[in-house]
Write a protein that holds these residues in place. Structure first.
Motif, PDB file in Angstrom:
ATOM      1  N   ALA A   7     -56.207 -52.225  32.152  1.00 46.64           N
ATOM      2  CA  ALA A   7     -56.733 -51.031  31.082  1.00 46.64           C
ATOM      3  C   ALA A   7     -57.693 -51.394  29.920  1.00 46.64           C
ATOM      4  CB  ALA A   7     -55.500 -50.426  29.816  1.00 46.64           C
ATOM      5  N   GLN A   8     -58.317 -52.288  29.535  1.00 49.25           N
ATOM      6  CA  GLN A   8     -58.744 -52.366  28.390  1.00 49.25           C
ATOM      7  C   GLN A   8     -60.281 -52.647  29.209  1.00 49.25           C
ATOM      8  OE1 GLN A   8     -58.045 -56.417  26.470  1.00 49.25           O
ATOM      9  NE2 GLN A   8     -56.017 -56.002  25.651  1.00 49.25           N
ATOM     10  N   GLU A  46     -61.398 -49.294  30.330  1.00 46.92           N
ATOM     11  CA  GLU A  46     -62.139 -48.836  28.567  1.00 46.92           C
ATOM     12  C   GLU A  46     -63.281 -49.020  28.386  1.00 46.92           C
ATOM     13  OE1 GLU A  46     -60.755 -47.473  24.147  1.00 46.92           O
ATOM     14  OE2 GLU A  46     -59.852 -49.512  25.643  1.00 46.92           O
ATOM     15  N   SER A  66     -65.269 -47.204  30.801  1.00 44.85           N
ATOM     16  CA  SER A  66     -65.801 -45.841  29.679  1.00 44.85           C
ATOM     17  C   SER A  66     -66.947 -45.995  28.993  1.00 44.85           C
ATOM     18  CB  SER A  66     -64.887 -45.082  29.734  1.00 44.85           C
ATOM     19  OG  SER A  66     -64.802 -44.343  29.271  1.00 44.85           O
ATOM     20  N   ARG A  67     -67.083 -46.620  28.072  1.00 47.14           N
ATOM     21  CA  ARG A  67     -67.248 -46.545  26.503  1.00 47.14           C
ATOM     22  C   ARG A  67     -68.933 -46.833  27.342  1.00 47.14           C
ATOM     23  NH1 ARG A  67     -64.285 -50.365  21.807  1.00 47.14           N
ATOM     24  NH2 ARG A  67     -63.132 -49.216  22.080  1.00 47.14           N
ATOM     25  N   ASP A  89     -68.020 -43.460  34.466  1.00 40.79           N
ATOM     26  CA  ASP A  89     -66.897 -41.645  34.575  1.00 40.79           C
ATOM     27  C   ASP A  89     -66.286 -42.060  35.964  1.00 40.79           C
ATOM     28  OD1 ASP A  89     -69.696 -41.098  35.777  1.00 40.79           O
ATOM     29  OD2 ASP A  89     -69.911 -39.745  34.358  1.00 40.79           O
ATOM     30  N   LEU A 135     -54.143 -46.274  30.509  1.00 37.10           N
ATOM     31  CA  LEU A 135     -55.060 -45.290  30.353  1.00 37.10           C
ATOM     32  C   LEU A 135     -54.888 -44.072  29.746  1.00 37.10           C
ATOM     33  CD1 LEU A 135     -56.632 -46.124  33.870  1.00 37.10           C
ATOM     34  CD2 LEU A 135     -57.070 -47.316  31.724  1.00 37.10           C
ATOM     35  N   ARG A 136     -53.868 -43.968  29.898  1.00 35.05           N
ATOM     36  CA  ARG A 136     -53.684 -42.379  29.498  1.00 35.05           C
ATOM     37  C   ARG A 136     -53.695 -42.359  27.719  1.00 35.05           C
ATOM     38  NH1 ARG A 136     -53.651 -38.038  32.085  1.00 35.05           N
ATOM     39  NH2 ARG A 136     -52.644 -38.895  35.214  1.00 35.05           N
ATOM     40  N   ARG A 191     -55.691 -44.615  26.188  1.00 31.39           N
ATOM     41  CA  ARG A 191     -56.995 -44.991  25.429  1.00 31.39           C
ATOM     42  C   ARG A 191     -58.012 -43.527  25.680  1.00 31.39           C
ATOM     43  NH1 ARG A 191     -54.554 -49.302  27.337  1.00 31.39           N
ATOM     44  NH2 ARG A 191     -54.694 -51.177  25.534  1.00 31.39           N
ATOM     45  N   LEU A 192     -57.689 -43.185  26.536  1.00 34.78           N
ATOM     46  CA  LEU A 192     -58.779 -42.494  27.826  1.00 34.78           C
ATOM     47  C   LEU A 192     -58.325 -41.145  28.145  1.00 34.78           C
ATOM     48  CD1 LEU A 192     -60.417 -45.047  29.931  1.00 34.78           C
ATOM     49  CD2 LEU A 192     -60.898 -44.155  28.004  1.00 34.78           C
TER      50      LEU A 192
END
Length: 353
Positions: free
Chosen positions: A297-298, A301, A304-305, A309, A333-334, A336-337
């Motif tokens: 998940a990290q 994320e 994504s940063r 996408d 994920l939900r 964080r994003l």
């Protein structure tokens, strides 16, 4: 962030029992039941992914192998899925952009506006020469030039009523495509590595797949290089007044401990050395999505940063790996994003983290 999944095909996933049975049937005249085993496997995985909120699937193409043809496969899968976008691969040099424009518009209509295309230059001379009637080009610059013409003809036929083009590889004279896609135009994905190809993607395509060195141990180095390359691609697109989406393909290994995940990754690397096809699945480890649920998940994320996408994921075994990811990683994920289930999916609203 969009979650995507590779449709499991003989050349896209690591060998597992059901696919091995399917391959044996595919290569034997008269074998198989009322419905093809490889298709049923793929349909079941996509339905499982769709139910988990995955919003796109890549249906890859391999002509010289025991694989169902990607356009036929995608047409059938469109009737087994409801909301998932179906990204179909096409090889310039085997099919013409004129034919693909017609086929794409047809599939877009049949699927209710869920068609996308993935353009692949190809790397296998035997495949291009046999199915493209001598279509292999030795020069990477020539292959990039043909891809450029392919995109221009494809987009021109999708968007213009009297389109003309005269190039080295394709010619169109005041042509119109009477059949109109529901989405106009359907999105175009590509993964070119050459400078010429990347410039073309930035100018004419909608999503570019980022690349990496295929070694999970180089995650941080790959992330650093990818961050710079993504920024450069987005800047190239901005010069044309465009926004470019960024995709990333990855093989996911999720385990309760980091040691266990690394052990599975090492075994996967050994598997990838067996053959050219095995290497395709193992290559996806380079995205570094190997570890515990929290670590995955990290890292997602972080991707994504830096601009990714759309993730295009595969697992081993496919069903079990997808289920574990859905249960252990997606909830994180939900938090964080925003997980985008796609504009075509009203039942699966994006969740704000």
């Amino acid at each position: 962030m969009r979650l995507g999944i590779w449709a499991p095909l003989p050349h896209t996933i690591r060998a597992e029992a059901e696919m091995e049975r399917a391959i044996a049937e595919l290569g034997t005249a008269g074998a198989g039941g009322a419905s093809d085993t490889s298709f049923e496997f793929a349909a079941r995985i996509l339905q499982q992914a769709e139910g988990a909120g995955f919003s796109i699937s890549l249906i890859a193409e391999r002509w010289l192998g025991p694989d169902l043809e990607s356009w036929v496969m995608a047409s059938a899968l469109s009737q087994r899925t409801q909301r998932m976008e179906l990204m179909v691969a096409a090889h310039p040099g085997i099919v013409t952009p004129q034919a693909v424009a017609k086929m794409g518009a047809s599939l877009d209509r049949i699927s209710g506006g869920r068609f996308a295309i993935n353009l692949v230059n190809g790397w296998w001379p035997d495949e291009l020469n046999l199915f493209g009637n001598g279509g292999w080009l030795e020069s990477s610059a020539d292959r990039a030039a043909r891809l450029g013409e392919f995109v221009r003809v494809l987009r021109g036929l999708w968007t213009q009523e009297a389109f003309s083009f005269r190039g080295r590889y394709y010619t169109v004279d005041k042509a119109s495509l009477p059949l109109k896609a529901r989405r106009s135009p359907p999105p175009i994905y590509a993964a070119s590595r050459s400078p010429e190809g990347k410039a073309l993607v930035a100018e004419s395509c909608d999503v570019w797949f980022a690349d990496y060195v295929p070694d999970y141990r180089l995650y941080h180095d790959n992330l650093t290089a990818m961050t710079q390359e993504i920024a450069e691609m987005k800047a190239l697109a901005a010069r044309h007044g465009r926004e470019l989406g960024i995709g990333l393909s990855a093989h996911v290994i999720c385990a309760d401990t980091l040691d266990e995940a690394h052990a599975q990754a090492e075994e996967m690397l050994d598997y990838g050395k067996r053959s050219r096809i095995a290497a395709v699945a193992a290559r996806g480890l380079g995205a570094g999505l190997v570890g515990t649920p929290d670590l995955l998940a990290q890292r997602i994320e972080m991707y994504s940063r830096v601009g990714v996408d759309c993730l295009m994921l595969r697992f081993h075994p496919m069903a079990e790996g997808l289920a574990g990811f859905t249960e252990k990683v997606v909830p994180l994920l939900r938090e964080r994003l925003v997980i985008d289930a796609g504009a075509m999916q009203p039942e699966l609203e994006p969740v704000d983290g």
